[in-house]
Structures are given as structure tokens and as C-alpha cells.
Design a protein around this motif. Structure first.
Motif, PDB file in Angstrom:
ATOM      1  N   PRO A  52       2.258 -21.934  11.978  1.00 18.52           N
ATOM      2  CA  PRO A  52       1.788 -20.900  11.055  1.00 18.52           C
ATOM      3  C   PRO A  52       2.270 -19.501  11.416  1.00 18.52           C
ATOM      4  N   LYS A  53       2.383 -19.210  12.715  1.00 13.74           N
ATOM      5  CA  LYS A  53       2.826 -17.881  13.136  1.00 13.74           C
ATOM      6  C   LYS A  53       4.219 -17.573  12.608  1.00 13.74           C
ATOM      7  N   ASP A  54       5.097 -18.585  12.596  1.00 14.81           N
ATOM      8  CA  ASP A  54       6.451 -18.375  12.091  1.00 14.81           C
ATOM      9  C   ASP A  54       6.430 -18.064  10.602  1.00 14.81           C
ATOM     10  N   ILE A  55       5.566 -18.757   9.872  1.00 15.89           N
ATOM     11  CA  ILE A  55       5.444 -18.520   8.430  1.00 15.89           C
ATOM     12  C   ILE A  55       4.921 -17.109   8.173  1.00 15.89           C
ATOM     13  N   ILE A  56       3.900 -16.716   8.908  1.00 15.76           N
ATOM     14  CA  ILE A  56       3.291 -15.399   8.711  1.00 15.76           C
ATOM     15  C   ILE A  56       4.259 -14.292   9.092  1.00 15.76           C
ATOM     16  N   ASP A  57       5.032 -14.490  10.149  1.00 14.84           N
ATOM     17  CA  ASP A  57       6.027 -13.487  10.552  1.00 14.84           C
ATOM     18  C   ASP A  57       7.067 -13.291   9.453  1.00 14.84           C
ATOM     19  N   ARG A  58       7.516 -14.380   8.840  1.00 14.51           N
ATOM     20  CA  ARG A  58       8.505 -14.254   7.760  1.00 14.51           C
ATOM     21  C   ARG A  58       7.893 -13.581   6.532  1.00 14.51           C
ATOM     22  N   LEU A  59       6.626 -13.912   6.264  1.00 14.34           N
ATOM     23  CA  LEU A  59       5.930 -13.265   5.142  1.00 14.34           C
ATOM     24  C   LEU A  59       5.807 -11.765   5.383  1.00 14.34           C
ATOM     25  N   ASN A  60       5.471 -11.398   6.595  1.00 10.65           N
ATOM     26  CA  ASN A  60       5.312  -9.986   6.930  1.00 10.65           C
ATOM     27  C   ASN A  60       6.619  -9.232   6.743  1.00 10.65           C
ATOM     28  N   THR A  61       7.722  -9.862   7.161  1.00 12.01           N
ATOM     29  CA  THR A  61       9.042  -9.246   6.982  1.00 12.01           C
ATOM     30  C   THR A  61       9.361  -9.094   5.499  1.00 12.01           C
ATOM     31  N   LEU A  62       9.001 -10.099   4.719  1.00 12.53           N
ATOM     32  CA  LEU A  62       9.313 -10.110   3.285  1.00 12.53           C
ATOM     33  C   LEU A  62       8.550  -9.044   2.504  1.00 12.53           C
ATOM     34  N   ILE A  63       7.249  -8.909   2.787  1.00 12.77           N
ATOM     35  CA  ILE A  63       6.423  -8.034   1.942  1.00 12.77           C
ATOM     36  C   ILE A  63       6.154  -6.670   2.553  1.00 12.77           C
ATOM     37  N   TYR A  64       6.690  -6.410   3.742  1.00 11.07           N
ATOM     38  CA  TYR A  64       6.409  -5.143   4.418  1.00 11.07           C
ATOM     39  C   TYR A  64       6.751  -3.970   3.497  1.00 11.07           C
ATOM     40  N   GLY A  65       5.768  -3.139   3.202  1.00  6.94           N
ATOM     41  CA  GLY A  65       5.972  -1.965   2.354  1.00  6.94           C
ATOM     42  C   GLY A  65       5.910  -2.250   0.872  1.00  6.94           C
ATOM     43  N   ASN A  66       5.953  -3.518   0.480  1.00  8.04           N
ATOM     44  CA  ASN A  66       6.005  -3.846  -0.940  1.00  8.04           C
ATOM     45  C   ASN A  66       4.713  -3.526  -1.679  1.00  8.04           C
ATOM     46  N   ILE A  67       3.574  -3.755  -1.032  1.00  8.28           N
ATOM     47  CA  ILE A  67       2.300  -3.489  -1.703  1.00  8.28           C
ATOM     48  C   ILE A  67       2.150  -1.992  -1.975  1.00  8.28           C
ATOM     49  N   GLU A  68       2.499  -1.165  -1.001  1.00  5.92           N
ATOM     50  CA  GLU A  68       2.433   0.280  -1.221  1.00  5.92           C
ATOM     51  C   GLU A  68       3.353   0.705  -2.359  1.00  5.92           C
ATOM     52  N   GLU A  69       4.552   0.129  -2.394  1.00  8.11           N
ATOM     53  CA  GLU A  69       5.503   0.464  -3.465  1.00  8.11           C
ATOM     54  C   GLU A  69       4.969   0.044  -4.826  1.00  8.11           C
ATOM     55  N   ALA A  70       4.356  -1.128  -4.881  1.00  8.30           N
ATOM     56  CA  ALA A  70       3.784  -1.601  -6.143  1.00  8.30           C
ATOM     57  C   ALA A  70       2.660  -0.675  -6.605  1.00  8.30           C
ATOM     58  N   LEU A  71       1.810  -0.267  -5.674  1.00 12.33           N
ATOM     59  CA  LEU A  71       0.718   0.641  -6.027  1.00 12.33           C
ATOM     60  C   LEU A  71       1.251   1.979  -6.549  1.00 12.33           C
ATOM     61  N   GLU A  72       2.296   2.453  -5.929  1.00  5.90           N
ATOM     62  CA  GLU A  72       2.905   3.730  -6.371  1.00  5.90           C
ATOM     63  C   GLU A  72       3.455   3.603  -7.789  1.00  5.90           C
ATOM     64  N   ARG A  73       4.036   2.456  -8.116  1.00  2.00           N
ATOM     65  CA  ARG A  73       4.604   2.264  -9.465  1.00  2.00           C
ATOM     66  C   ARG A  73       3.523   2.253 -10.536  1.00  2.00           C
ATOM     67  N   TYR A  74       2.317   1.834 -10.145  1.00  2.00           N
ATOM     68  CA  TYR A  74       1.228   1.716 -11.120  1.00  2.00           C
ATOM     69  C   TYR A  74       0.295   2.928 -11.137  1.00  2.00           C
ATOM     70  N   ARG A  75       0.598   3.957 -10.384  1.00  2.00           N
ATOM     71  CA  ARG A  75      -0.307   5.110 -10.362  1.00  2.00           C
ATOM     72  C   ARG A  75      -0.358   5.752 -11.738  1.00  2.00           C
ATOM     73  N   THR A  76      -1.515   6.256 -12.109  1.00  2.00           N
ATOM     74  CA  THR A  76      -1.738   6.737 -13.488  1.00  2.00           C
ATOM     75  C   THR A  76      -1.426   8.216 -13.665  1.00  2.00           C
ATOM     76  N   ASP A  77      -1.041   8.920 -12.601  1.00  2.00           N
ATOM     77  CA  ASP A  77      -0.774  10.359 -12.719  1.00  2.00           C
ATOM     78  C   ASP A  77       0.720  10.668 -12.773  1.00  2.00           C
ATOM     79  N   ASN A  78       1.550   9.606 -12.944  1.00  2.00           N
ATOM     80  CA  ASN A  78       2.988   9.840 -13.032  1.00  2.00           C
ATOM     81  C   ASN A  78       3.357  10.352 -14.426  1.00  2.00           C
TER      82      ASN A  78
END
Length: 244
Positions: free
Chosen positions: A218-244
Motif C-alpha cells: 500500500p505504501k508504494d501505491i500511496i506514494d505514487r498517488l501523492n506524486t500524481l495529485i500533489y498540488g492538484n487539489i489546490e489548483e482545482a480549488l483556485e479554478r473554481y473560486r467565485t471571485d475571479n
């Protein structure tokens, strides 16, 4: 001297049998019955002094956990569709009425295990810094209950396992999203959409891991997931902000 209250509880209450089995199964309880009588006495004392609420809840939880342990043990020996209510009640040395007092059927018990026992696996690890630990706890719960999870996965009751995984993963991800969106103006439905997107990806990976026999670390899977999504959630939230 064993009190008459405890003696009556031992003789007449079916939950007392389950308490005895509970100690045997979960704690390798090696002391004599006198200590169990004393333990029951404490429960009954609490119950009598708090309008039977505390003692009643405790007894009910002990009973449910005993039924759960019995089902999980049987699932290590045979498939779910071969297990009957009477198998569980005989194993716990209680009558069928006691089982039906707590659960509608075996599937109801199965759902209780996933919603009340397995859900504790997340253990509060649902922040940006701890989501990997939370996800690892979910992996570990499945590994520790491998026969139980595999039997559920390969039966008509697979939906209970999937529901557990979806709920736990969503809770984990939403915790991260709420933390990272604290200072970002964003609609609730957009936060839910982001959480759902990652939830289906994460659970898909989990189900594939189960299907393949849980061989990969499981650690190997989680490490790859972390590499894949690192920063992506913040970027997604920024794209959906309502004050743009």
C-alpha cells in the motif's frame, strides 16, 4: 461473595454469554468467572444509576461485536451465502431472537461492521498533511480483515464494501478540501464535485488492488498517488473560486 444481581445476570441474560465469549475472543481472557461477575456488577451498577442507558448501550455494543467477530471468523472458512443466522447464534450460544433484536439479517450485520467498526480505520487522519496516513489506515484495515473483505468483494454484498470505501475516502478528501479552501471563496457544490472526482479515482485503485489479491505494498501505491495529485487539489480549488 458473588452478588445475587450478578448471579441473576449470568443465568438469565443472554448478553452475559456473549460477554464471556467476548473476553475469550478479543482479550484472551484467562481469569475465572468471578472476575466476569464483578465486571457485570460494575455494568449493572452504572446502568441502575444512569437510567439503564449506559449499561444498556454497553451490553448492546458487546453483543453486536460478538456477532461481528463470529461472522468474520466464519467468512475465513466459507462464503457469505453459505452462512445462516442460526450459524452465528449457535456460535455465540444465544437464540435467534437475540440476533433479530439487533439486526434484521446477516446483511444488516455486515453493514454494521463496515459503518461502525471499519469506519474507525480513518482515525481522524483527514488533513492535507495526514491524508496519506488516513488512506494507509484504510488499506491496513482491509489487509487485517483480508478474508472478510475478499468474501464481501466476491459476493452479492460487494456494495457494502464499496459503500464503506466511498464514504471513508470521501470523508478523507473532503477534510483536505475544507482545509485548503478555508480562504478561498468557492461554492459548496464545487467542493463536493472535486471530492467526488478524486473519490472515484482512489476507490477504483483500492478495488483493483483487492481484485488482484492485495499483493502490492500500500505504501508504494500511496506514494505514487501523492506524486500524481500533489498540488492538484489546490489548483482545482483556485479554478473554481467565485471571485475571479
Amino acid at each position: 461473595m458473588i452478588s445475587s444481581v450478578a448471579q441473576n445476570a449470568w443465568k438469565s441474560a443472554v448478553t452475559s454469554k456473549i460477554i464471556y465469549k467476548f473476553f475469550r475472543w478479543f482479550s484472551n481472557f484467562k481469569q475465572n468467572k468471578l472476575n466476569i461477575f464483578n465486571y457485570i456488577d460494575d455494568i449493572l451498577y452504572i446502568s441502575s444509576n444512569q437510567n439503564n442507558i449506559v449499561g444498556g448501550i454497553f451490553m448492546s455494543q458487546i453483543t453486536k461485536k460478538a456477532f461481528a467477530a463470529s461472522l468474520k471468523r466464519m467468512l475465513s472458512q466459507k462464503p457469505l451465502d453459505k452462512i445462516k443466522v442460526i450459524d452465528i447464534t449457535e456460535d455465540c450460544e444465544v437464540n435467534r431472537q437475540t440476533f433479530y433484536y439487533h439486526f434484521k439479517d446477516i446483511y444488516d450485520l455486515l453493514e454494521w461492521i463496515y459503518t461502525h467498526e471499519a469506519s474507525k480505520a480513518l482515525d481522524g487522519k483527514k488533513t492535507y498533511d495526514t491524508w496519506q496516513q488516513g488512506f494507509n489506515h484504510i488499506f491496513n484495515y482491509i489487509l487485517e480483515n483480508k478474508s472478510f473483505a475478499l468474501n464481501t468483494f466476491n459476493s452479492v454484498s460487494r456494495e457494502y464494501l464499496e459503500r464503506y470505501l466511498y464514504n471513508e475516502t470521501y470523508t478523507l478528501l473532503m477534510g483536505v478540501i475544507e482545509e485548503k479552501s478555508k480562504d478561498i471563496p468557492i461554492r459548496e457544490k464545487d467542493k463536493i464535485f472535486i471530492a467526488d472526482f478524486y473519490k472515484y479515482a482512489f476507490v477504483g485503485i483500492l478495488l483493483d488492488w483487492i481484485k488482484k489479491g492485495m499483493k502490492e505494498n500500500p505504501k508504494d501505491i500511496i506514494d505514487r498517488l501523492n506524486t500524481l495529485i500533489y498540488g492538484n487539489i489546490e489548483e482545482a480549488l483556485e479554478r473554481y473560486r467565485t471571485d475571479n
